[in-house]
Design a protein around this motif. Structure first.
Motif, PDB file in Angstrom:
ATOM      1  N   TYR A  21       0.861  -1.180   0.000  1.00  9.22           N
ATOM      2  CA  TYR A  21       0.000   0.000   0.000  1.00  9.22           C
ATOM      3  C   TYR A  21       0.899   1.232   0.000  1.00  9.22           C
ATOM      4  CZ  TYR A  21      -3.282   3.606   1.418  1.00  9.22           C
ATOM      5  OH  TYR A  21      -4.027   4.762   1.478  1.00  9.22           O
ATOM      6  N   ASN A  22       1.041   1.854  -1.160  1.00  6.91           N
ATOM      7  CA  ASN A  22       1.810   3.089  -1.351  1.00  6.91           C
ATOM      8  C   ASN A  22       3.316   2.931  -1.138  1.00  6.91           C
ATOM      9  OD1 ASN A  22      -0.387   4.651  -2.065  1.00  6.91           O
ATOM     10  ND2 ASN A  22      -0.726   5.449  -0.007  1.00  6.91           N
ATOM     11  N   ASP A  23       3.783   1.747  -0.789  1.00  7.01           N
ATOM     12  CA  ASP A  23       5.207   1.564  -0.482  1.00  7.01           C
ATOM     13  C   ASP A  23       5.966   1.127  -1.731  1.00  7.01           C
ATOM     14  OD1 ASP A  23       7.412   1.647   1.105  1.00  7.01           O
ATOM     15  OD2 ASP A  23       6.817   0.042   2.453  1.00  7.01           O
ATOM     16  N   TRP A  24       5.796   1.869  -2.826  1.00  6.83           N
ATOM     17  CA  TRP A  24       6.378   1.455  -4.097  1.00  6.83           C
ATOM     18  C   TRP A  24       7.878   1.688  -4.172  1.00  6.83           C
ATOM     19  CZ3 TRP A  24       3.538  -1.807  -6.415  1.00  6.83           C
ATOM     20  CH2 TRP A  24       2.149  -1.714  -6.375  1.00  6.83           C
ATOM     21  N   GLU A  25       8.380   2.655  -3.428  1.00  8.64           N
ATOM     22  CA  GLU A  25       9.830   2.893  -3.456  1.00  8.64           C
ATOM     23  C   GLU A  25      10.571   1.680  -2.898  1.00  8.64           C
ATOM     24  OE1 GLU A  25      13.140   6.236  -2.083  1.00  8.64           O
ATOM     25  OE2 GLU A  25      11.041   6.451  -1.455  1.00  8.64           O
ATOM     26  N   SER A  26      10.113   1.187  -1.757  1.00 12.95           N
ATOM     27  CA  SER A  26      10.719  -0.026  -1.194  1.00 12.95           C
ATOM     28  C   SER A  26      10.506  -1.220  -2.110  1.00 12.95           C
ATOM     29  CB  SER A  26      10.108  -0.330   0.180  1.00 12.95           C
ATOM     30  OG  SER A  26      10.501   0.613   1.130  1.00 12.95           O
ATOM     31  N   SER A  27       9.319  -1.318  -2.700  1.00 13.36           N
ATOM     32  CA  SER A  27       9.023  -2.441  -3.592  1.00 13.36           C
ATOM     33  C   SER A  27       9.973  -2.468  -4.775  1.00 13.36           C
ATOM     34  CB  SER A  27       7.575  -2.342  -4.086  1.00 13.36           C
ATOM     35  OG  SER A  27       6.679  -2.335  -3.008  1.00 13.36           O
ATOM     36  N   GLY A  28      10.268  -1.266  -5.299  1.00 12.16           N
ATOM     37  CA  GLY A  28      11.176  -1.198  -6.439  1.00 12.16           C
ATOM     38  C   GLY A  28      12.581  -1.638  -6.096  1.00 12.16           C
ATOM     39  N   LEU A  29      12.990  -1.415  -4.850  1.00 15.10           N
ATOM     40  CA  LEU A  29      14.316  -1.852  -4.405  1.00 15.10           C
ATOM     41  C   LEU A  29      14.327  -3.331  -4.028  1.00 15.10           C
ATOM     42  CD1 LEU A  29      15.154   1.203  -2.113  1.00 15.10           C
ATOM     43  CD2 LEU A  29      16.083   0.739  -4.393  1.00 15.10           C
ATOM     44  N   LEU A  30      13.168  -3.844  -3.644  1.00 15.61           N
ATOM     45  CA  LEU A  30      13.092  -5.226  -3.160  1.00 15.61           C
ATOM     46  C   LEU A  30      13.259  -6.250  -4.274  1.00 15.61           C
ATOM     47  CD1 LEU A  30      12.459  -7.160  -0.773  1.00 15.61           C
ATOM     48  CD2 LEU A  30      10.045  -6.957  -1.400  1.00 15.61           C
ATOM     49  N   VAL A  31      12.641  -6.010  -5.425  1.00 12.24           N
ATOM     50  CA  VAL A  31      12.649  -7.013  -6.500  1.00 12.24           C
ATOM     51  C   VAL A  31      14.066  -7.355  -6.962  1.00 12.24           C
ATOM     52  CG1 VAL A  31      11.885  -7.547  -8.837  1.00 12.24           C
ATOM     53  CG2 VAL A  31      10.308  -6.478  -7.233  1.00 12.24           C
ATOM     54  N   PRO A  32      14.965  -6.369  -7.215  1.00 11.62           N
ATOM     55  CA  PRO A  32      16.331  -6.742  -7.585  1.00 11.62           C
ATOM     56  C   PRO A  32      17.042  -7.564  -6.521  1.00 11.62           C
ATOM     57  CG  PRO A  32      15.921  -4.443  -8.124  1.00 11.62           C
ATOM     58  CD  PRO A  32      14.763  -4.910  -7.305  1.00 11.62           C
ATOM     59  N   LEU A  33      16.775  -7.275  -5.238  1.00 12.77           N
ATOM     60  CA  LEU A  33      17.392  -8.059  -4.167  1.00 12.77           C
ATOM     61  C   LEU A  33      16.886  -9.495  -4.188  1.00 12.77           C
ATOM     62  CD1 LEU A  33      17.226  -5.502  -1.203  1.00 12.77           C
ATOM     63  CD2 LEU A  33      19.222  -6.116  -2.576  1.00 12.77           C
ATOM     64  N   VAL A  34      15.588  -9.660  -4.359  1.00 12.94           N
ATOM     65  CA  VAL A  34      15.006 -10.996  -4.449  1.00 12.94           C
ATOM     66  C   VAL A  34      15.591 -11.752  -5.636  1.00 12.94           C
ATOM     67  CG1 VAL A  34      12.875 -12.269  -4.934  1.00 12.94           C
ATOM     68  CG2 VAL A  34      12.865 -10.405  -3.266  1.00 12.94           C
ATOM     69  N   ASP A  35      15.703 -11.062  -6.768  1.00 14.37           N
ATOM     70  CA  ASP A  35      16.244 -11.688  -7.974  1.00 14.37           C
ATOM     71  C   ASP A  35      17.672 -12.172  -7.744  1.00 14.37           C
ATOM     72  OD1 ASP A  35      16.102 -12.150 -11.013  1.00 14.37           O
ATOM     73  OD2 ASP A  35      17.896 -10.897 -10.796  1.00 14.37           O
ATOM     74  N   SER A  36      18.490 -11.337  -7.119  1.00 14.68           N
ATOM     75  CA  SER A  36      19.893 -11.692  -6.874  1.00 14.68           C
ATOM     76  C   SER A  36      20.008 -12.905  -5.960  1.00 14.68           C
ATOM     77  CB  SER A  36      20.617 -10.489  -6.263  1.00 14.68           C
ATOM     78  OG  SER A  36      21.947 -10.818  -5.944  1.00 14.68           O
ATOM     79  N   VAL A  37      19.207 -12.926  -4.890  1.00 14.81           N
ATOM     80  CA  VAL A  37      19.258 -14.036  -3.935  1.00 14.81           C
ATOM     81  C   VAL A  37      18.803 -15.335  -4.585  1.00 14.81           C
ATOM     82  CG1 VAL A  37      18.157 -14.948  -1.863  1.00 14.81           C
ATOM     83  CG2 VAL A  37      19.029 -12.614  -1.874  1.00 14.81           C
ATOM     84  N   LEU A  38      17.706 -15.297  -5.330  1.00 17.56           N
ATOM     85  CA  LEU A  38      17.180 -16.513  -5.945  1.00 17.56           C
ATOM     86  C   LEU A  38      18.094 -17.009  -7.061  1.00 17.56           C
ATOM     87  CD1 LEU A  38      13.345 -15.792  -6.140  1.00 17.56           C
ATOM     88  CD2 LEU A  38      14.629 -16.988  -4.370  1.00 17.56           C
ATOM     89  N   ALA A  39      18.682 -16.091  -7.823  1.00 13.84           N
ATOM     90  CA  ALA A  39      19.579 -16.495  -8.909  1.00 13.84           C
ATOM     91  C   ALA A  39      20.794 -17.237  -8.367  1.00 13.84           C
ATOM     92  CB  ALA A  39      20.012 -15.264  -9.710  1.00 13.84           C
ATOM     93  N   ALA A  40      21.280 -16.816  -7.204  1.00 11.36           N
ATOM     94  CA  ALA A  40      22.433 -17.480  -6.600  1.00 11.36           C
ATOM     95  C   ALA A  40      22.132 -18.922  -6.215  1.00 11.36           C
ATOM     96  CB  ALA A  40      22.898 -16.701  -5.369  1.00 11.36           C
ATOM     97  N   ASP A  41      20.858 -19.246  -6.007  1.00 10.91           N
ATOM     98  CA  ASP A  41      20.452 -20.609  -5.654  1.00 10.91           C
ATOM     99  C   ASP A  41      19.834 -21.356  -6.827  1.00 10.91           C
ATOM    100  OD1 ASP A  41      20.097 -21.524  -2.410  1.00 10.91           O
ATOM    101  OD2 ASP A  41      20.795 -19.514  -2.845  1.00 10.91           O
ATOM    102  N   GLY A  42      19.916 -20.774  -8.016  1.00 14.76           N
ATOM    103  CA  GLY A  42      19.390 -21.451  -9.195  1.00 14.76           C
ATOM    104  C   GLY A  42      17.883 -21.562  -9.223  1.00 14.76           C
ATOM    105  N   LEU A  43      17.189 -20.625  -8.574  1.00  9.30           N
ATOM    106  CA  LEU A  43      15.732 -20.650  -8.522  1.00  9.30           C
ATOM    107  C   LEU A  43      15.144 -19.658  -9.522  1.00  9.30           C
ATOM    108  CD1 LEU A  43      15.381 -20.598  -4.632  1.00  9.30           C
ATOM    109  CD2 LEU A  43      15.113 -22.585  -6.112  1.00  9.30           C
ATOM    110  N   ARG A  44      13.894 -19.858  -9.863  1.00  5.44           N
ATOM    111  CA  ARG A  44      13.182 -18.859 -10.660  1.00  5.44           C
ATOM    112  C   ARG A  44      11.849 -18.576 -10.006  1.00  5.44           C
ATOM    113  NH1 ARG A  44       9.530 -20.720 -14.699  1.00  5.44           N
ATOM    114  NH2 ARG A  44       9.169 -22.970 -14.633  1.00  5.44           N
TER     115      ARG A  44
END
Length: 333
Positions: A21-44
């Motif tokens: 709810y309105n927290d789009w700035e944090s959301s925009g920063l969160l997705v790249p972090l999630v992507d980096s963590v999951l990529a390191a474990d070979g997940l999609r």
């Protein structure tokens, strides 16, 4: 890790469900972090934001690097028609995933970064170790809020345990097996509180310890009023248990009152201890207490029976009433 949900090109993806709810700035920063963590474990994974009728545009969620994400293949926004609150947004999101998505597991986390993306692989590992058959909750072992917030939080936990007889030690951050979704989306208690609803429905779960992460941007909107509403939502899930406990307490009060009246009468009739006026005053007082106890007992019986006959909101049946649209923010071609 190849046997984990979301690992390998042919495996069902992990769905990351994030109410916002309105927290789009944090959301925009969160997705790249999630992507980096999951990529390191070979997940999609696919990310599904449940937009709880935000009043601000999702510009912050679009400020991603020009490179393609490695693990995140799709980011969508499920836009709700009205503000429902955090817990109800989760219920609608789960029902949408059940109806529209193919997945191996669902990760529920907050948009602000305080649910640390680094814990997602840990949750998924435990999820796999448990045979992909139990919900895995992240239990926070250390909190970082102001002392006043922590004080009221611990008071809430004590009240919750006293009223319901169970402990609450975790929040939303969790992994849900998609195989449990058919059972979960018919749990009406999800409408009030996600974690308490799972406990009430006796869906199997385990916990792992985690440390609270740091907010990525902005300030938390959780205040005293929000905490009280959140706590009442969790307690309301166990309304029938609380009603039974309160009924027993009022019956005990009635018994004590009847004993008190009997003692007063016996003293007044069979002894010389009675002082003029006090026996009648005590008898009236005990009768008032007895009347109130009977009224409270009747009320709690009504509450229990009403809760047993009223199913309320059923996520699978009712969720579409609140969905405006589903729109993509990112898709890896």
């Amino acid at each position: 890790m190849s046997s984990l949900a979301g690992a390998g090109p042919g495996a069902a993806p992990v769905i990351i469900l994030i109410p916002v709810y309105n927290d789009w700035e944090s959301s925009g920063l969160l997705v790249p972090l999630v992507d980096s963590v999951l990529a390191a474990d070979g997940l999609r994974a696919e990310v599904l934001f449940v937009d709880d009728a935000s009043t601000k545009p999702d510009d912050g969620a679009r400020r991603w690097p020009e490179r393609r994400f490695e693990a995140v293949t799709l980011v969508e926004v499920l836009e709700l028609g009205r503000n429902l609150g955090h817990q109800r947004a989760i219920a609608v999101g789960l029902a949408h995933v059940h109806a529209k998505k193919r997945c191996g597991a669902i990760v529920i986390m907050d948009a602000d970064g305080e649910d640390d993306p680094k814990d997602i692989p840990r949750l998924l590992r435990v999820f796999h170790e448990q045979g992909e058959s139990k919900v895995v909750f992240a239990q926070r072992t250390k909190r970082s809020e102001a002392w006043t917030f922590r004080l009221f939080y611990y008071l809430y936990r004590g009240m919750y345990r006293g009223l319901t007889g169970t402990k609450v030690r975790f929040g939303n951050f969790s992994v849900i097996p998609c195989g449990l979704l058919p059972k979960l989306v018919v749990v009406s208690e999800l409408w009030n509180h996600y974690a308490a609803g799972i406990m009430k429905a006796r869906i199997p779960y385990v916990e792992i310890s985690t440390t609270r992460g740091r907010r990525l941007a902005g300030r938390s909107r959780m205040n005293f009023v929000s905490l009280v509403i959140h706590g009442l939502g969790a307690i309301s899930v166990h309304a029938d248990v609380i009603g039974v406990r309160a009924l027993v307490a009022t019956l005990l009060l009635s018994l004590v009152t009847i004993v008190g009246i009997s003692v007063v009468v016996l003293i007044r009739v069979f002894t010389d201890l009675a002082i003029p006026g006090w026996a009648s005053s005590l008898t009236v007082l005990f009768l008032i207490l007895l009347t109130q106890a009977v009224m409270m007992a009747s009320l709690f019986v009504f509450i229990i029976l009403n809760n047993r006959s009223n199913l309320g909101f059923i996520p699978r049946r009712d969720y579409e009433q609140f969905v405006l649209t589903v729109r993509p923010l990112y898709s890896r071609v």
